[in-house]
Each structure stands twice: as C-alpha cells, then as structure tokens.
Design a protein around this motif. Sequence first.
Motif, PDB file in Angstrom:
ATOM      1  N   SER A 290      35.036  32.884  45.342  1.00 31.37           N
ATOM      2  CA  SER A 290      35.967  32.210  46.227  1.00 31.37           C
ATOM      3  C   SER A 290      37.347  32.177  45.554  1.00 31.37           C
ATOM      4  O   SER A 290      37.452  31.862  44.374  1.00 31.37           O
ATOM      5  CB  SER A 290      35.416  30.818  46.492  1.00 31.37           C
ATOM      6  OG  SER A 290      36.472  29.937  46.699  1.00 31.37           O
ATOM      7  N   PRO A 291      38.408  32.519  46.309  1.00 34.06           N
ATOM      8  CA  PRO A 291      39.739  32.662  45.696  1.00 34.06           C
ATOM      9  C   PRO A 291      40.207  31.388  44.998  1.00 34.06           C
ATOM     10  O   PRO A 291      40.995  31.461  44.060  1.00 34.06           O
ATOM     11  CB  PRO A 291      40.652  32.978  46.874  1.00 34.06           C
ATOM     12  CG  PRO A 291      39.764  33.431  47.965  1.00 34.06           C
ATOM     13  CD  PRO A 291      38.417  32.830  47.739  1.00 34.06           C
ATOM     14  N   ASP A 292      39.693  30.226  45.417  1.00 34.71           N
ATOM     15  CA  ASP A 292      40.188  29.031  44.745  1.00 34.71           C
ATOM     16  C   ASP A 292      39.512  28.806  43.387  1.00 34.71           C
ATOM     17  O   ASP A 292      39.810  27.862  42.680  1.00 34.71           O
ATOM     18  CB  ASP A 292      40.069  27.785  45.637  1.00 34.71           C
ATOM     19  CG  ASP A 292      38.624  27.489  45.972  1.00 34.71           C
ATOM     20  OD1 ASP A 292      37.756  28.315  45.609  1.00 34.71           O
ATOM     21  OD2 ASP A 292      38.353  26.445  46.584  1.00 34.71           O
ATOM     22  N   MET A 293      38.584  29.714  43.010  1.00 33.43           N
ATOM     23  CA  MET A 293      37.977  29.607  41.682  1.00 33.43           C
ATOM     24  C   MET A 293      38.751  30.399  40.637  1.00 33.43           C
ATOM     25  O   MET A 293      38.384  30.429  39.463  1.00 33.43           O
ATOM     26  CB  MET A 293      36.539  30.105  41.716  1.00 33.43           C
ATOM     27  CG  MET A 293      35.599  29.164  42.446  1.00 33.43           C
ATOM     28  SD  MET A 293      33.948  29.879  42.553  1.00 33.43           S
ATOM     29  CE  MET A 293      33.355  29.655  40.878  1.00 33.43           C
ATOM     30  N   VAL A 294      39.783  31.104  41.090  1.00 34.61           N
ATOM     31  CA  VAL A 294      40.488  31.964  40.142  1.00 34.61           C
ATOM     32  C   VAL A 294      41.996  31.856  40.354  1.00 34.61           C
ATOM     33  O   VAL A 294      42.476  31.797  41.479  1.00 34.61           O
ATOM     34  CB  VAL A 294      39.973  33.428  40.269  1.00 34.61           C
ATOM     35  CG1 VAL A 294      39.951  33.888  41.696  1.00 34.61           C
ATOM     36  CG2 VAL A 294      40.798  34.388  39.456  1.00 34.61           C
ATOM     37  N   ASP A 295      42.732  31.792  39.253  1.00 33.88           N
ATOM     38  CA  ASP A 295      44.183  31.744  39.308  1.00 33.88           C
ATOM     39  C   ASP A 295      44.703  33.105  38.861  1.00 33.88           C
ATOM     40  O   ASP A 295      44.497  33.514  37.712  1.00 33.88           O
ATOM     41  CB  ASP A 295      44.691  30.630  38.377  1.00 33.88           C
ATOM     42  CG  ASP A 295      46.202  30.449  38.466  1.00 33.88           C
ATOM     43  OD1 ASP A 295      46.849  31.242  39.189  1.00 33.88           O
ATOM     44  OD2 ASP A 295      46.716  29.520  37.822  1.00 33.88           O
ATOM     45  N   VAL A 296      45.371  33.805  39.787  1.00 32.60           N
ATOM     46  CA  VAL A 296      45.824  35.164  39.456  1.00 32.60           C
ATOM     47  C   VAL A 296      47.230  35.159  38.859  1.00 32.60           C
ATOM     48  O   VAL A 296      47.715  36.172  38.373  1.00 32.60           O
ATOM     49  CB  VAL A 296      45.804  36.077  40.705  1.00 32.60           C
ATOM     50  CG1 VAL A 296      44.379  36.293  41.156  1.00 32.60           C
ATOM     51  CG2 VAL A 296      46.645  35.501  41.832  1.00 32.60           C
ATOM     52  N   ASN A 297      47.869  34.002  38.889  1.00 36.59           N
ATOM     53  CA  ASN A 297      49.267  33.947  38.477  1.00 36.59           C
ATOM     54  C   ASN A 297      49.422  33.437  37.045  1.00 36.59           C
ATOM     55  O   ASN A 297      50.102  32.449  36.805  1.00 36.59           O
ATOM     56  CB  ASN A 297      50.024  33.035  39.455  1.00 36.59           C
ATOM     57  CG  ASN A 297      51.516  33.046  39.194  1.00 36.59           C
ATOM     58  OD1 ASN A 297      52.048  34.034  38.697  1.00 36.59           O
ATOM     59  ND2 ASN A 297      52.178  31.941  39.515  1.00 36.59           N
ATOM     60  N   VAL A 298      48.773  34.094  36.114  1.00 37.45           N
ATOM     61  CA  VAL A 298      48.847  33.605  34.739  1.00 37.45           C
ATOM     62  C   VAL A 298      49.347  34.655  33.747  1.00 37.45           C
ATOM     63  O   VAL A 298      49.563  34.354  32.586  1.00 37.45           O
ATOM     64  CB  VAL A 298      47.469  33.102  34.231  1.00 37.45           C
ATOM     65  CG1 VAL A 298      47.030  31.892  35.013  1.00 37.45           C
ATOM     66  CG2 VAL A 298      46.421  34.200  34.275  1.00 37.45           C
ATOM     67  N   HIS A 299      49.520  35.880  34.197  1.00 37.33           N
ATOM     68  CA  HIS A 299      49.879  36.939  33.260  1.00 37.33           C
ATOM     69  C   HIS A 299      51.047  37.734  33.857  1.00 37.33           C
ATOM     70  O   HIS A 299      51.022  38.064  35.035  1.00 37.33           O
ATOM     71  CB  HIS A 299      48.655  37.836  33.056  1.00 37.33           C
ATOM     72  CG  HIS A 299      48.835  38.864  31.987  1.00 37.33           C
ATOM     73  ND1 HIS A 299      49.433  40.077  32.231  1.00 37.33           N
ATOM     74  CD2 HIS A 299      48.524  38.854  30.672  1.00 37.33           C
ATOM     75  CE1 HIS A 299      49.463  40.776  31.105  1.00 37.33           C
ATOM     76  NE2 HIS A 299      48.916  40.061  30.145  1.00 37.33           N
ATOM     77  N   PRO A 300      52.074  38.039  33.045  1.00 40.70           N
ATOM     78  CA  PRO A 300      53.262  38.699  33.600  1.00 40.70           C
ATOM     79  C   PRO A 300      52.958  40.050  34.246  1.00 40.70           C
ATOM     80  O   PRO A 300      53.623  40.434  35.209  1.00 40.70           O
ATOM     81  CB  PRO A 300      54.192  38.863  32.395  1.00 40.70           C
ATOM     82  CG  PRO A 300      53.364  38.586  31.187  1.00 40.70           C
ATOM     83  CD  PRO A 300      52.226  37.727  31.617  1.00 40.70           C
ATOM     84  N   ALA A 301      51.966  40.757  33.728  1.00 38.64           N
ATOM     85  CA  ALA A 301      51.645  42.047  34.340  1.00 38.64           C
ATOM     86  C   ALA A 301      50.406  41.920  35.240  1.00 38.64           C
ATOM     87  O   ALA A 301      49.837  42.916  35.658  1.00 38.64           O
ATOM     88  CB  ALA A 301      51.431  43.104  33.260  1.00 38.64           C
ATOM     89  N   LYS A 302      50.010  40.688  35.544  1.00 38.81           N
ATOM     90  CA  LYS A 302      48.839  40.406  36.382  1.00 38.81           C
ATOM     91  C   LYS A 302      47.582  41.093  35.834  1.00 38.81           C
ATOM     92  O   LYS A 302      46.692  41.475  36.574  1.00 38.81           O
ATOM     93  CB  LYS A 302      49.092  40.843  37.836  1.00 38.81           C
ATOM     94  CG  LYS A 302      50.189  40.037  38.508  1.00 38.81           C
ATOM     95  CD  LYS A 302      50.502  40.539  39.908  1.00 38.81           C
ATOM     96  CE  LYS A 302      51.328  41.810  39.857  1.00 38.81           C
ATOM     97  NZ  LYS A 302      51.819  42.248  41.164  1.00 38.81           N
ATOM     98  N   ALA A 303      47.536  41.254  34.527  1.00 37.96           N
ATOM     99  CA  ALA A 303      46.414  41.972  33.914  1.00 37.96           C
ATOM    100  C   ALA A 303      45.274  41.038  33.545  1.00 37.96           C
ATOM    101  O   ALA A 303      44.203  41.478  33.143  1.00 37.96           O
ATOM    102  CB  ALA A 303      46.893  42.721  32.675  1.00 37.96           C
ATOM    103  N   GLU A 304      45.513  39.754  33.634  1.00 42.31           N
ATOM    104  CA  GLU A 304      44.458  38.785  33.331  1.00 42.31           C
ATOM    105  C   GLU A 304      44.463  37.695  34.386  1.00 42.31           C
ATOM    106  O   GLU A 304      45.476  37.479  35.042  1.00 42.31           O
ATOM    107  CB  GLU A 304      44.700  38.149  31.940  1.00 42.31           C
ATOM    108  CG  GLU A 304      44.459  39.118  30.809  1.00 42.31           C
ATOM    109  CD  GLU A 304      44.923  38.596  29.464  1.00 42.31           C
ATOM    110  OE1 GLU A 304      45.177  37.379  29.357  1.00 42.31           O
ATOM    111  OE2 GLU A 304      45.048  39.420  28.547  1.00 42.31           O
ATOM    112  N   VAL A 305      43.351  37.021  34.515  1.00 41.63           N
ATOM    113  CA  VAL A 305      43.274  35.890  35.444  1.00 41.63           C
ATOM    114  C   VAL A 305      42.680  34.706  34.696  1.00 41.63           C
ATOM    115  O   VAL A 305      42.157  34.850  33.594  1.00 41.63           O
ATOM    116  CB  VAL A 305      42.393  36.212  36.680  1.00 41.63           C
ATOM    117  CG1 VAL A 305      43.036  37.267  37.540  1.00 41.63           C
ATOM    118  CG2 VAL A 305      40.997  36.611  36.252  1.00 41.63           C
TER     119      VAL A 305
END
Length: 583
Positions: A290-305
């Motif tokens: 579920s998308p609310d279990m993960v934060d995608v906005n944590v890495h400048p190149a979006k390479a990590e969540v």
Amino acid sequence: MPVISILPSAVADQIAAGEVVERPSSVVKELVENAIDAGATTIDITLEDGGRKLIRVSDDGSGMGVEDVPLALARHGTSKIRSASDLVGVSTFGFRGEALPAIASVSIFELETAAADGEGTATKASGGKIGRAERIARRRGTTVSVGQLFYNIPARLKFLRSSRSEWRSAVEALTAVALTQPGIRFHLTHDGRNALMLPPVTSVRSRLGAIWGGRYAEDLLDVDDVTGAIHTSGLVQRPGDVGTSTRRVFLSINGRAVRDAGIARAVEAAYRSTIVAGVRPSLFLNVTLSPDMVDVNVHPAKAEVRFRDRWSIERAVETAVRRALGTFDSAASLGFRGSAFSFRPADLPTPVDAEILRAEPGYESPLFDSSTAPGENGHEEYAPAVSTAEAPSQTIPSLFQLKRTYIAFEHEDGLVLIDQHSAHERVLYEQFMHTLESGAAPAQRLLLPLTLHLGPAEGEAFDANREYLERIGFEVEGFGGHTLIVNTVPMPHPRFDAERCLRETLDSLTGDRVAGAAAKHERLAATVACKAAIKAGDELSQGEMRSLFATLRDTTLPAHDVHGRSTIVHLTWDEVERRFGRK
Ligand SMILES: Nc1ncnc2c1ncn2[C@@H]1O[C@H](COP(=O)(O)OP(=O)(O)OP(=O)(O)O)[C@@H](O)[C@H]1O
Ligand SMILES: [Mg+2]
C-alpha cells in the motif's frame, strides 16, 4: 554589511542539479522515467561516448502542448502532483518537477514534443538559459537530447569516468527500469550501434531472457507470495546456481527501481542453509504494498525509499523467497535439474514399516523418531523409541550402504545415491528448527549428568545461546565459573556423542554475532545438526538406513547442503543404458 547573500538562481539550479544528476546514467533514468510517466509504449535511447557526448531519449507518449514546455523546464514545474498530500501514494516515477531543469542547467539541451501529430514545439537551452519555443511538425511524443553533460561545470566533468564505465552504468540504470516495465519496447543504441532491443513482453522472465539469454531466465525460480498487504513477485536464483555467475540485484518497490540493502539481506536470509556461506544470490523482485507504507521522497535521485514498517516487509520478502526455494527443494530439483527426472521426498514409498523396525535384531532406536512426544516438562525420559504401528506398512526399496558413506537405492527412474551425513544433517536441521520455533524437544535425561569445563569464549557462546540450546534439548543446571552441568541432551540417534556435540557447537558459535531470532535459530540448528548427524564412515544397520529413509519423506532435502556439497545424486536409467550401449 551582511555576510549571507542569496545565490543567483542559475547557481542554485546547478547545485540542485548536482543532487539529481550525478552522471549520464542519472540522465538516462530521469528521461526514461518521464517517458514512462507519459504513457509511452516505445522508448528509444541513443548514447554517444558512454553518454558523455550525447544522451537522447525519444518516446511516443502523451507529449506536451506549447504552453507546458516552459513550465516543464522551470524548477518545481510538474504535472504529477498538485499538493503535498498527493505525495502519499504517488504512482508516477516523477513528482518533484526537478529533473528537466536540473539536466538543462548542466548541458546543451534540446526538447521537442507534440501532444498531437503535427503540432509540435521545440526549445533549446544551454547551461540553464532557456531559448524561445518554436513550432515544429513532429509526431506525438517527446524527444529530449542532452549534449555535453557538465560542459559548464568542470569540477563535475572531472569526475566522469571512462566512456566504457559510464556506458555500463547507463545500461544498468536502463535495465533496472526496463525490468519493471516488460510491456514497453526499449531500443538502445551506442555510438551508432544497436546495443539492446527489448520487445514488449508479458512477463519479467521473458524480459530477463531478452537481456541475458533464455537459458539464464529459464534457470530462475518464480517468486509470488502475499503476506498480509505485501505482495512479493519476481524471480530468484536456484540455490545450486548461486555464485556461478555475476550477481545481479534488481529490486523495485511498487514498480519503482530502488536499492535496498535490508531487503537484499532478507532475500539472503531465505537462502541460509541452502547455499555456501559467502556467496550471494541474484534477485529480480518487485514488492507491492500500500502506497502509504512507503515514502518515496527521501533520496535526491529517488534511488531509495523509506518504509513505515521495514521489519514486516523484510520478513514478508524472506518468507516469499523461502517459499519459492521450498517448492524448488521438494519438486523436480534434488540435484537432477536438466533431466526429465523428478524426485520428491513425498514420492518415496511411505517408508515407516514398524514391523521391519521391530524385527531388526540388535536394533535399538531409529535415527529419528517422530512419534516421540514431549513430556510434561518439555522433555521425556529416554526410552528406545520404535515407531508405533499406526504407520501404514508399505515397501521400502532395498537400501545399500556404499563406502560407509552413501545410501543407494533403486527408483523407478534410475539409481539414487544419498550422502548419509548430509541427509541426516538436513533431517536434524529441520527437526531442530521446528523445535526452536515450537519450543519443545524430545530429550534424553542423563542418569549421570555431564560436567563440562569451558573456556571464556565458549562460556560466552553458551550464555548467548543458552535459551536456544535448552530448547534443542541441552538442559543445563547452573552455570558459573565456566562449569556446565548438563542434565538432558537431544537424542538424535543412539551413538550420539552429546558432550562432543555440545563442545563443537560452542566452539563454532564462539565469536558468532548473528542478529535476530530467526537467523540465530538457523545458525544454531545448522551447527548442532552438522555436529549431531551421523558421519561419513559410520556403518549403518538396515534398520538405521530405513529409519533415515523414512524421515526423508517429511524433509525437503535440498540439492546442496550448507557447505554447498551435493546431497543426492541421480543416475537415470537412460544414462545407465547409454553407458552400456543399450541405447
Ligand atoms: N517525456 C515526456 N513526455 C511528456 N511530458 C513530459 C515528459 N518529460 C517531462 N514531461 C513533463 O514535464 C514535467 C517536468 O518533468 P520533470 O522530470 O522535470 O519533473 P517530474 O517528472 O514531474 O518530477 P521529477 O523531478 O521527480 O522527475 C513533467 O511533470 C511532465 O508533465
Ligand atoms: Mg521526471
């Protein structure tokens, strides 16, 4: 006069670009992700000089109208979110409106786009200075050309590697995205040569086949498992293949290719006890949650969540992979991959034949007896255990011991050889694992307790593992001054040397730092099993062989043991007949 001044926006953009764009592969990733977000079905990527001279990405997606072009090149210009709350559950790759302005600020940049055939817009930018938008005729879709990356930032340019190395990194980045999008056609050219043609396919396996060859893809195992709200799918390597080729790790979360050391470790944990320590499996997995279990906005190149509940996710992935390997263990794979032969412990004739076990003269105890129930205190007084008569009486094939090391028998498809130590080790491993998880072990109470004097390191190993050792059956009374008084011991077989086993186990646990209960269970079960199992060179009676054979029915005997050695060898009749020239 203040010492602080606000940086000119061009400098600010370049600094921001430094985070988003590290090297040509970052540009490839951002542009390809934009194309996918635009709904492209075909994406063409052209690189020159490893991307240092030119990166061009062309798509047949939605394109942009003339009024959107300047906005796309402005910082924070995005069509993908409108407010911060849209960030939760964002389903597009992009969301920041950073990539195009960042890339345009550090290159000679060209954008051509059309939202409908014939109605296109073109614009150029260099070093972030954006030129006028012009009308052009082109088909629907977008082409972005990025020339001379970092031409205006010598400090960055210096850090670019050789053409080959940048090329490799770009291919890796593209591969990661392409694996998450098997339905999209990708075509990659480098210095005018076709490098990769990926037709649209319906499965990740087919896409893998197109990249690394059908053989490679065929040899992988499917993973597809749901734990709670977490769905893990994809492919992993067979245990027997781990370490035999380049390790490849491609992981995505909700379709977004990311790196995640924790999940990679969880996958490795699933392999423990089936592969040699030190080698690591290849994996191609997607985790859907579920998308609310993960934060995608944590890495400048979006390479990590970042995960809200990392532990559950890692456990779910571990379980999924373990299940995939389990199917493998119990199906057509006990060392006979490639042959038509399929052997499952469950295919063995139901082997517990109580009459035979009882009738065996001089026979004391089966190697493993599942009918022994724990007593009230979790242990039971030792009694020669013989399977009770409920077990259906069926025939067991004739078993032969060879070189006091292997057990040979005939199977309808051929001749099978089992390594007696590995097989028994596996039986005990599963038994100990069960014991560690369920907490009750059949144990033998000693008439005369064992007294063991331990060195400081062994004492520490005992302390660290005491709870688990007791669950396995080593019940210890008092421990002080490095002296152990052992009241009960496990009873894996009559000639079991408990003292030696405990000593060797403590010795190999010395200095061992394994975190997590599951990992500790496995480590301990594997260690005790190895020490407690019958050895190569032990002569076995018919009864003992039958008993071992019987327990294998409930065991998933992997093709390789924890040391990576084969546990079972199969010679098909086909092979035998060919050797004898009958075929
Ligand atoms: N290939 C494309 N086809 C159609 N529209 C595009 C394409 N590339 C970019 N755009 C448009 O330009 C906007 C800006 O793109 P940009 O990559 O800078 O930001 P983003 O994708 O929204 O977010 P992020 O910075 O996280 O990638 C996008 O939101 C999209 O509307
Ligand atoms: Mg983007």
